[in-house]
Enzyme design. Structure first.
Site, PDB file in Angstrom:
ATOM      1  N   LYS A 184       0.912 -12.055  -3.802  1.00 56.32           N
ATOM      2  CA  LYS A 184       0.571 -10.723  -3.296  1.00 56.32           C
ATOM      3  C   LYS A 184       1.368  -9.609  -3.976  1.00 56.32           C
ATOM      4  CE  LYS A 184       2.038  -7.775  -0.754  1.00 56.32           C
ATOM      5  NZ  LYS A 184       1.697  -6.626  -1.576  1.00 56.32           N
ATOM      6  N   LEU A 224      -2.945  -1.955  -2.429  1.00 63.29           N
ATOM      7  CA  LEU A 224      -2.991  -0.604  -3.006  1.00 63.29           C
ATOM      8  C   LEU A 224      -2.543   0.444  -1.995  1.00 63.29           C
ATOM      9  CD1 LEU A 224      -6.700  -1.012  -4.250  1.00 63.29           C
ATOM     10  CD2 LEU A 224      -4.664  -1.622  -5.567  1.00 63.29           C
ATOM     11  N   GLY A 225      -1.634   0.076  -1.088  1.00 63.73           N
ATOM     12  CA  GLY A 225      -1.172   1.032  -0.080  1.00 63.73           C
ATOM     13  C   GLY A 225      -2.335   1.578   0.733  1.00 63.73           C
ATOM     14  N   SER A 226      -2.405   2.901   0.848  1.00 68.47           N
ATOM     15  CA  SER A 226      -3.446   3.519   1.686  1.00 68.47           C
ATOM     16  C   SER A 226      -4.839   3.419   1.056  1.00 68.47           C
ATOM     17  CB  SER A 226      -3.094   4.977   1.965  1.00 68.47           C
ATOM     18  OG  SER A 226      -2.953   5.651   0.742  1.00 68.47           O
ATOM     19  N   ASP A 255       4.719  -6.945   3.960  1.00 67.76           N
ATOM     20  CA  ASP A 255       5.147  -8.158   4.670  1.00 67.76           C
ATOM     21  C   ASP A 255       4.228  -8.446   5.864  1.00 67.76           C
ATOM     22  OD1 ASP A 255       7.284  -8.289   2.896  1.00 67.76           O
ATOM     23  OD2 ASP A 255       8.557  -7.070   4.196  1.00 67.76           O
ATOM     24  N   THR A 288       4.097   2.031  13.143  1.00 70.43           N
ATOM     25  CA  THR A 288       5.364   1.882  13.861  1.00 70.43           C
ATOM     26  C   THR A 288       6.461   2.642  13.132  1.00 70.43           C
ATOM     27  OG1 THR A 288       5.835  -0.160  12.668  1.00 70.43           O
ATOM     28  CG2 THR A 288       4.766  -0.380  14.817  1.00 70.43           C
TER      29      THR A 288
HETATM   30  N1  ATP Z   1      -1.042   4.444   4.815  1.00 73.73           N
HETATM   31  C1  ATP Z   1      -1.727   3.312   5.048  1.00 73.73           C
HETATM   32  N2  ATP Z   1      -2.828   3.315   5.818  1.00 73.73           N
HETATM   33  C2  ATP Z   1      -3.537   2.198   6.065  1.00 73.73           C
HETATM   34  N3  ATP Z   1      -3.211   0.979   5.570  1.00 73.73           N
HETATM   35  C3  ATP Z   1      -2.122   0.903   4.791  1.00 73.73           C
HETATM   36  C4  ATP Z   1      -1.311   2.042   4.487  1.00 73.73           C
HETATM   37  N4  ATP Z   1      -0.283   1.649   3.700  1.00 73.73           N
HETATM   38  C5  ATP Z   1      -0.439   0.311   3.535  1.00 73.73           C
HETATM   39  N5  ATP Z   1      -1.543  -0.142   4.177  1.00 73.73           N
HETATM   40  C6  ATP Z   1      -2.072  -1.509   4.210  1.00 73.73           C
HETATM   41  O1  ATP Z   1      -1.052  -2.431   3.974  1.00 73.73           O
HETATM   42  C7  ATP Z   1      -1.304  -3.162   2.770  1.00 73.73           C
HETATM   43  C8  ATP Z   1       0.003  -3.415   2.055  1.00 73.73           C
HETATM   44  O2  ATP Z   1       0.582  -2.171   1.727  1.00 73.73           O
HETATM   45  P1  ATP Z   1       1.270  -1.872   0.311  1.00 73.73           P
HETATM   46  O3  ATP Z   1       0.266  -1.987  -0.772  1.00 73.73           O
HETATM   47  O4  ATP Z   1       1.993  -0.580   0.470  1.00 73.73           O
HETATM   48  O5  ATP Z   1       2.269  -3.103   0.223  1.00 73.73           O
HETATM   49  P2  ATP Z   1       3.675  -3.208  -0.513  1.00 73.73           P
HETATM   50  O6  ATP Z   1       3.736  -2.227  -1.626  1.00 73.73           O
HETATM   51  O7  ATP Z   1       3.900  -4.626  -0.784  1.00 73.73           O
HETATM   52  O8  ATP Z   1       4.630  -2.722   0.661  1.00 73.73           O
HETATM   53  P3  ATP Z   1       6.171  -3.070   0.927  1.00 73.73           P
HETATM   54  O9  ATP Z   1       6.863  -1.778   0.768  1.00 73.73           O
HETATM   55  O10 ATP Z   1       6.156  -3.558   2.333  1.00 73.73           O
HETATM   56  O11 ATP Z   1       6.573  -4.115  -0.084  1.00 73.73           O
HETATM   57  C9  ATP Z   1      -2.306  -2.308   1.986  1.00 73.73           C
HETATM   58  O12 ATP Z   1      -3.097  -3.133   1.152  1.00 73.73           O
HETATM   59  C10 ATP Z   1      -3.106  -1.679   3.093  1.00 73.73           C
HETATM   60  O13 ATP Z   1      -4.122  -2.553   3.525  1.00 73.73           O
HETATM   61 MG    MG Z   2       5.651  -5.600  -1.304  1.00 76.89          MG
END
Ligand code: ATP
Ligand code: MG
Length: 310
Positions: A184, A224-226, A255, A288
């Site tokens: 992931k 891809l975050g949001s 996570d 949260t």
């Molecule tokens: N602002 C948001 N609104 C809705 N869903 C979100 C948002 N941010 C993250 N997500 C959800 O969470 C998933 C994982 O987020 P992200 O891609 O930021 O993971 P990450 O970069 O591994 O985060 P981390 O900082 O925990 O390592 C995204 O694919 C999305 O489905």
């Molecule tokens: Mg991550």
């Protein structure tokens, strides 16, 4: 019941609080202080347990902060399997600036780890009881590049499923040996891995298909975050949007995503449906405050809402 083991080679004590406004030089006085046990694998175990699963945490800890981490993990009811180190466990800070709504995250490198700790971990995992093993977080200084690949080989040899959520050399060398059920990376982590900019959906999907095609992992979830996430496997590439929510704090979305994806699979869902549960959990995590993670009732509520929309 499916058992999860998580491996956190570089855990943290996550401290979070809010300030009215962040300034340099002056003391930034905060309120609503929280202390949480953190680090990728520990976070995954927390969310997996909130969903009702069994999780055991394997983690390195040392020094005064290591002792405090143990206490925090006990408070959260986590099953602990600690590997002692000489160094001092790190402390990470997340500070919310109320005026701008911006969150500042300060994360130190963490202690250097002796290479003998790799052998100690592998020996423990050789006999540990689990169905899924999640290795999550950065690979600390001092551990060999191929550490996660060795963990993955061990899991596969034992007929277990290995999940890898790491970055940099931990991700690149962890994938190199194959043996990964699910990896992931975030988009940034995938870009660094491929050494390409990956601007379009098609480029992301193609990079993912290459990785799966080379046998490095069976499933690749690119978050891809949001903007949502991709799920790429031999069946193709599926892109789903994020579940729309009001973001309070982005800590732990990745996570929470991983925990829900495995919980979904462990409770008999098809991979695509587990992926939908994961997207709901990622969104639930941003609801949260501070370093708190996704809550089970939010995950199921957002999952149901997204399903009704589809
Ligand atoms: N602002 C948001 N609104 C809705 N869903 C979100 C948002 N941010 C993250 N997500 C959800 O969470 C998933 C994982 O987020 P992200 O891609 O930021 O993971 P990450 O970069 O591994 O985060 P981390 O900082 O925990 O390592 C995204 O694919 C999305 O489905
Ligand atoms: Mg991550």
């Amino acid at each position: 019941m499916t058992n999860l083991a998580t491996l956190t080679m570089n855990p943290t004590i996550d401290v979070s609080f809010e300030v009215d406004r962040m300034f340099p030089t002056h003391k930034n006085r905060g309120r609503d202080e929280r202390h949480d046990p953190g680090g990728g694998g520990i976070n995954v175990a927390r969310v997996f347990a909130r969903l009702g699963g069994n999780a055991r945490c394997f983690y390195l800890a040392g020094g005064a902060a290591g002792a405090a981490l143990d206490v925090l993990m006990d408070r959260h009811g986590l099953v602990r399997c600690r590997i002692d180190i000489d160094g001092e466990t790190r402390v990470a800070m997340a500070v919310l600036d109320r005026e701008t709504g911006l969150q500042y995250r300060l994360v130190a490198d963490g202690p250097e780890i002796g290479p003998e700790k790799a052998e100690e971990c592998l020996a423990l995992l050789e006999t540990a009881d689990f169905d899924y093993l999640v290795a999550s977080g950065t690979l600390p200084r001092g551990l060999p590049d191929d550490f996660y690949a060795r963990v993955a080989a061990l899991a596969t040899k034992r007929g277990k499923r290995m999940v890898l959520d790491s970055s940099g050399r931990g991700l690149a060398h962890g994938l190199a040996g194959g043996n990964i059920f699910l990896a992931k990376p975030s988009l940034e982590e995938l870009r660094a891995l491929c050494g390409r900019r990956l601007e379009t959906d098609e480029e992301i999907a193609e990079a993912g298909r290459e990785i799966v095609g080379q046998g490095k992992c069976e499933h690749l979830a690119v978050t891809l975050g949001s903007d949502g996430a991709f799920l790429i496997n031999a069946q193709g590439a599926l892109r789903l949007p994020a579940v729309p929510v009001e973001s309070v704090s982005a800590v732990g979305s990745g996570d929470s995503f991983v925990a829900a994806m495995i919980f979904g699979l462990a409770s008999g869902r098809e991979i695509e449906d587990a992926f939908r549960l994961a997207l709901a959990a990622g969104a639930a995590a941003v609801l949260t405050p501070g370093t708190d993670l996704a809550r089970a009732d939010d995950i199921y509520r957002l999952y149901a809402a997204a399903k009704a929309q589809a």
